[in-house]
Motif scaffolding. Sequence first.
Motif, PDB file in Angstrom:
ATOM      1  N   SER A   5       0.834  -1.196   0.000  1.00 18.98           N
ATOM      2  CA  SER A   5       0.000   0.000   0.000  1.00 18.98           C
ATOM      3  C   SER A   5       0.867   1.243   0.000  1.00 18.98           C
ATOM      4  O   SER A   5       1.980   1.236   0.514  1.00 18.98           O
ATOM      5  CB  SER A   5      -0.889   0.022   1.241  1.00 18.98           C
ATOM      6  N   SER A   6       0.323   2.302  -0.544  1.00 17.05           N
ATOM      7  CA  SER A   6       1.030   3.576  -0.470  1.00 17.05           C
ATOM      8  C   SER A   6       0.875   4.126   0.946  1.00 17.05           C
ATOM      9  O   SER A   6      -0.052   3.758   1.686  1.00 17.05           O
ATOM     10  CB  SER A   6       0.460   4.562  -1.484  1.00 17.05           C
ATOM     11  N   TRP A   7       1.775   5.009   1.350  1.00 19.23           N
ATOM     12  CA  TRP A   7       1.728   5.568   2.693  1.00 19.23           C
ATOM     13  C   TRP A   7       0.418   6.312   2.958  1.00 19.23           C
ATOM     14  O   TRP A   7      -0.179   6.149   4.032  1.00 19.23           O
ATOM     15  CB  TRP A   7       2.949   6.445   2.931  1.00 19.23           C
ATOM     16  N   PRO A   8      -0.092   7.119   2.015  1.00 17.32           N
ATOM     17  CA  PRO A   8      -1.390   7.773   2.275  1.00 17.32           C
ATOM     18  C   PRO A   8      -2.521   6.761   2.512  1.00 17.32           C
ATOM     19  O   PRO A   8      -3.400   6.990   3.355  1.00 17.32           O
ATOM     20  CB  PRO A   8      -1.640   8.593   1.014  1.00 17.32           C
ATOM     21  N   ASP A   9      -2.505   5.631   1.797  1.00 19.72           N
ATOM     22  CA  ASP A   9      -3.526   4.603   2.024  1.00 19.72           C
ATOM     23  C   ASP A   9      -3.400   4.001   3.423  1.00 19.72           C
ATOM     24  O   ASP A   9      -4.400   3.750   4.094  1.00 19.72           O
ATOM     25  CB  ASP A   9      -3.415   3.482   0.984  1.00 19.72           C
ATOM     26  N   VAL A  10      -2.184   3.776   3.859  1.00 22.78           N
ATOM     27  CA  VAL A  10      -1.962   3.214   5.201  1.00 22.78           C
ATOM     28  C   VAL A  10      -2.476   4.186   6.259  1.00 22.78           C
ATOM     29  O   VAL A  10      -3.185   3.791   7.194  1.00 22.78           O
ATOM     30  CB  VAL A  10      -0.467   2.895   5.414  1.00 22.78           C
ATOM     31  N   LYS A  11      -2.118   5.464   6.125  1.00 24.99           N
ATOM     32  CA  LYS A  11      -2.579   6.462   7.093  1.00 24.99           C
ATOM     33  C   LYS A  11      -4.104   6.556   7.105  1.00 24.99           C
ATOM     34  O   LYS A  11      -4.718   6.643   8.167  1.00 24.99           O
ATOM     35  CB  LYS A  11      -1.976   7.831   6.786  1.00 24.99           C
ATOM     36  N   ARG A  12      -4.728   6.523   5.940  1.00 29.77           N
ATOM     37  CA  ARG A  12      -6.183   6.589   5.852  1.00 29.77           C
ATOM     38  C   ARG A  12      -6.817   5.403   6.577  1.00 29.77           C
ATOM     39  O   ARG A  12      -7.757   5.568   7.364  1.00 29.77           O
ATOM     40  CB  ARG A  12      -6.626   6.616   4.391  1.00 29.77           C
ATOM     41  N   ARG A  13      -6.278   4.204   6.355  1.00 34.88           N
ATOM     42  CA  ARG A  13      -6.833   3.020   7.011  1.00 34.88           C
ATOM     43  C   ARG A  13      -6.638   3.072   8.530  1.00 34.88           C
ATOM     44  O   ARG A  13      -7.514   2.666   9.296  1.00 34.88           O
ATOM     45  CB  ARG A  13      -6.203   1.745   6.441  1.00 34.88           C
ATOM     46  N   LEU A  14      -5.504   3.582   8.973  1.00 35.26           N
ATOM     47  CA  LEU A  14      -5.271   3.719  10.410  1.00 35.26           C
ATOM     48  C   LEU A  14      -6.299   4.657  11.037  1.00 35.26           C
ATOM     49  O   LEU A  14      -6.869   4.369  12.095  1.00 35.26           O
ATOM     50  CB  LEU A  14      -3.860   4.245  10.687  1.00 35.26           C
ATOM     51  N   ARG A  15      -6.534   5.782  10.379  1.00 39.05           N
ATOM     52  CA  ARG A  15      -7.493   6.757  10.924  1.00 39.05           C
ATOM     53  C   ARG A  15      -8.916   6.230  10.867  1.00 39.05           C
ATOM     54  O   ARG A  15      -9.705   6.477  11.769  1.00 39.05           O
ATOM     55  CB  ARG A  15      -7.390   8.078  10.175  1.00 39.05           C
ATOM     56  N   GLU A  16      -9.256   5.510   9.808  1.00 37.21           N
ATOM     57  CA  GLU A  16     -10.601   4.943   9.715  1.00 37.21           C
ATOM     58  C   GLU A  16     -10.827   3.890  10.800  1.00 37.21           C
ATOM     59  O   GLU A  16     -11.941   3.716  11.277  1.00 37.21           O
ATOM     60  CB  GLU A  16     -10.827   4.325   8.333  1.00 37.21           C
ATOM     61  N   GLY A  17      -9.761   3.210  11.175  1.00 36.29           N
ATOM     62  CA  GLY A  17      -9.874   2.194  12.211  1.00 36.29           C
ATOM     63  C   GLY A  17     -10.016   2.772  13.612  1.00 36.29           C
ATOM     64  O   GLY A  17     -10.435   2.085  14.536  1.00 36.29           O
ATOM     65  N   ARG A  18      -9.644   4.026  13.790  1.00 38.56           N
ATOM     66  CA  ARG A  18      -9.724   4.686  15.105  1.00 38.56           C
ATOM     67  C   ARG A  18     -10.390   6.057  14.969  1.00 38.56           C
ATOM     68  O   ARG A  18      -9.767   7.096  15.167  1.00 38.56           O
ATOM     69  CB  ARG A  18      -8.315   4.872  15.681  1.00 38.56           C
ATOM     70  N   PRO A  19     -11.684   6.098  14.619  1.00 39.62           N
ATOM     71  CA  PRO A  19     -12.344   7.394  14.397  1.00 39.62           C
ATOM     72  C   PRO A  19     -12.458   8.257  15.649  1.00 39.62           C
ATOM     73  O   PRO A  19     -12.650   9.469  15.545  1.00 39.62           O
ATOM     74  CB  PRO A  19     -13.730   7.004  13.872  1.00 39.62           C
ATOM     75  N   GLU A  20     -12.317   7.656  16.831  1.00 38.13           N
ATOM     76  CA  GLU A  20     -12.463   8.438  18.065  1.00 38.13           C
ATOM     77  C   GLU A  20     -11.221   9.265  18.401  1.00 38.13           C
ATOM     78  O   GLU A  20     -11.256  10.103  19.287  1.00 38.13           O
ATOM     79  CB  GLU A  20     -12.798   7.506  19.246  1.00 38.13           C
ATOM     80  N   VAL A  21     -10.125   9.044  17.684  1.00 41.84           N
ATOM     81  CA  VAL A  21      -8.882   9.772  17.952  1.00 41.84           C
ATOM     82  C   VAL A  21      -8.914  11.108  17.213  1.00 41.84           C
ATOM     83  O   VAL A  21      -9.168  11.171  16.012  1.00 41.84           O
ATOM     84  CB  VAL A  21      -7.653   8.930  17.505  1.00 41.84           C
ATOM     85  N   SER A  22      -8.653  12.185  17.941  1.00 39.83           N
ATOM     86  CA  SER A  22      -8.719  13.527  17.362  1.00 39.83           C
ATOM     87  C   SER A  22      -7.491  13.808  16.491  1.00 39.83           C
ATOM     88  O   SER A  22      -6.475  13.125  16.565  1.00 39.83           O
ATOM     89  CB  SER A  22      -8.784  14.571  18.479  1.00 39.83           C
ATOM     90  N   GLU A  23      -7.627  14.854  15.682  1.00 38.79           N
ATOM     91  CA  GLU A  23      -6.512  15.281  14.828  1.00 38.79           C
ATOM     92  C   GLU A  23      -5.306  15.687  15.680  1.00 38.79           C
ATOM     93  O   GLU A  23      -4.169  15.420  15.332  1.00 38.79           O
ATOM     94  CB  GLU A  23      -6.932  16.453  13.939  1.00 38.79           C
ATOM     95  N   ALA A  24      -5.563  16.324  16.810  1.00 44.53           N
ATOM     96  CA  ALA A  24      -4.471  16.744  17.695  1.00 44.53           C
ATOM     97  C   ALA A  24      -3.729  15.527  18.250  1.00 44.53           C
ATOM     98  O   ALA A  24      -2.495  15.539  18.349  1.00 44.53           O
ATOM     99  CB  ALA A  24      -5.017  17.595  18.834  1.00 44.53           C
TER     100      ALA A  24
END
Length: 52
Positions: A5-24
């Motif tokens: 996977s490309s790095w942006p895809d990996v980051k997207r999947r990580l964030r989708e897996g943890r929606p409760e984590v804020s941007e900060a």
Amino acid sequence: MNRYSSWPDVKRRLREGRPEVSEAEWAGRQRAARAATEAYALRARQLKKPTD
């Protein structure tokens, strides 16, 4: 098709897996990971440096 996977895809999947984590919090985690990587690289260079 590329099996990696490309790095942006990996980051997207990580964030989708943890929606409760804020941007900060994601930013804090990124800074912590970068600092740990830099410390590891520094230590590796120190160990590699020949001693007289």
